[in-house]
Design a protein around this motif. Structure first.
Motif, mmCIF file in Angstrom:
data_model
loop_
_atom_site.group_PDB
_atom_site.id
_atom_site.type_symbol
_atom_site.label_atom_id
_atom_site.label_comp_id
_atom_site.label_asym_id
_atom_site.label_seq_id
_atom_site.Cartn_x
_atom_site.Cartn_y
_atom_site.Cartn_z
ATOM 1 N N LEU A 98 105.293 57.656 11.366
ATOM 2 C CA LEU A 98 105.067 59.102 11.312
ATOM 3 C C LEU A 98 105.978 59.828 12.293
ATOM 4 N N ARG A 99 106.060 59.323 13.510
ATOM 5 C CA ARG A 99 106.942 59.944 14.514
ATOM 6 C C ARG A 99 108.410 59.826 14.109
ATOM 7 N N ALA A 100 108.780 58.697 13.517
ATOM 8 C CA ALA A 100 110.184 58.470 13.136
ATOM 9 C C ALA A 100 110.675 59.503 12.135
ATOM 10 N N VAL A 101 109.801 59.953 11.252
ATOM 11 C CA VAL A 101 110.210 60.921 10.233
ATOM 12 C C VAL A 101 109.805 62.345 10.622
ATOM 13 N N ASN A 102 109.493 62.509 11.902
ATOM 14 C CA ASN A 102 109.105 63.825 12.427
ATOM 15 C C ASN A 102 107.927 64.415 11.664
ATOM 16 N N GLY A 103 107.073 63.528 11.197
ATOM 17 C CA GLY A 103 105.887 63.986 10.485
ATOM 18 C C GLY A 103 104.774 64.285 11.453
ATOM 19 N N CYS A 104 103.728 64.844 10.933
ATOM 20 C CA CYS A 104 102.577 65.101 11.785
ATOM 21 C C CYS A 104 101.310 64.987 10.966
ATOM 22 N N LYS A 150 107.953 62.755 3.441
ATOM 23 C CA LYS A 150 108.749 61.832 4.256
ATOM 24 C C LYS A 150 107.935 60.610 4.699
ATOM 25 N N PHE A 151 106.736 60.847 5.189
ATOM 26 C CA PHE A 151 105.928 59.742 5.682
ATOM 27 C C PHE A 151 105.558 58.757 4.573
ATOM 28 N N PRO A 152 105.033 59.218 3.428
ATOM 29 C CA PRO A 152 104.709 58.243 2.375
ATOM 30 C C PRO A 152 105.930 57.475 1.877
ATOM 31 N N VAL A 153 107.074 58.148 1.761
ATOM 32 C CA VAL A 153 108.295 57.464 1.319
ATOM 33 C C VAL A 153 108.715 56.435 2.360
#
Length: 140
Positions: free
Chosen positions: A83-89, A6-9
């Protein structure tokens, strides 16, 4: 789509929108075009752009004339926001529980936990210093 993608996309899509100067609805970029740049399926792009929209980073419109555009200048969108927008960590995991009575197993979880926390904090701090504009500049 895996959480790790999600984050890289999302970062790629935002950089592409900046490249296309998609700063208003009349400059919206279709998910098919974004997907071709990543490359991934347009459904994946739509899922990620929905998350970016919910976070207030992009505007989006569905339908035949749909597409996405940036709501903020690329210089103001930092990667920690993405990162936060896509709920990544950037979190490296959780230390396993210790084993009572073991000279290593009883104490090592605290040491591992501290190392993970330090690395996670460092990753977030570094991402807060990198903008979508920086990504685009590095690509040129």
């Amino acid at each position: 789509m895996s959480d790790s993608q999600k984050f890289p996309v999302a970062a790629h899509a935002l950089a592409y929108l900046a490249h296309k100067q998609a700063f208003s609805p009349d400059r919206a970029v279709a998910s098919v075009e974004l997907a071709a740049s990543v490359p991934t399926n347009p459904v994946v792009v739509r899922r990620v752009t929905a998350m970016l929209g919910k976070a207030g980073l992009i505007g989006a419109r569905a339908g035949a004339n749909g597409g996405a555009w940036l709501l903020r200048p690329p210089e103001e969108i930092t990667l920690d926001l993405v990162l936060r927008a896509v709920n990544g960590c950037a979190h490296l995991g959780v230390a396993p529980p210790g084993v009572k009575g073991c000279p290593v197993g009883e104490k090592i979880p605290d040491a591992v936990r501290a190392a993970i926390t330090a690395a996670d904090t460092a990753a977030h701090d570094r991402l807060a210093q990198i903008t979508v504009a920086d990504l685009l500049a590095a690509a040129h």
